[in-house]
Write a protein that holds these residues in place. Sequence first.
Motif: not given
Length: 165
Positions: A66-67, A69-70, A74, A124, A156, A159-160, A164-165
């Motif tokens: 997940s990170e 991907d974030a 970003f 986040y 973030l 996205r949250a 999406e997180l």
Amino acid sequence: MHHRLAAAVGAVLLLLTSSLALTGCGLSIPTDPSGTLASVEGGTLRAGVSPDGEWVQVDGDEPRGSEPDAIRAFAESLDADVEWTVGSEEALVRELENGGLDLIAGGITDQTPWTDKAGVTRPYAEATAKDGSTLKVVMLVPLGENAFLSRLETFLSERAKAGEL
């Protein structure tokens, strides 16, 4: 008494003049003394990741989870490519301090011991510790790079909110 009033008025005028002069110089808040946001936009985001369960897995050239991907999303929002560095939190923080990284992720929580060496995003996401307690997940950025930190936190947060997180 009259001299004190004159001195106070003079100090206020000096402060106002200084404020106007800074505004005229195009000073924007928040700022990045080292220019992190400007160098990443349209360039390369240097991301450090430390393997940590669901957050970051490393089993090849590209980290997943997940990170990462974030971080990819970003970087895309900044029209930047991602250059990955994998390592322990300590090694990554050292690299961040030396100017070699722009951010660090890896299931890092708001209880991180690195607050005197790195800027910390607002939490986040949440994770559950082995003891059942709730931990708040953050990322690390170079100290003082507040424009970059602000842009990352906004990304973030959005996205949250989108789940999406």
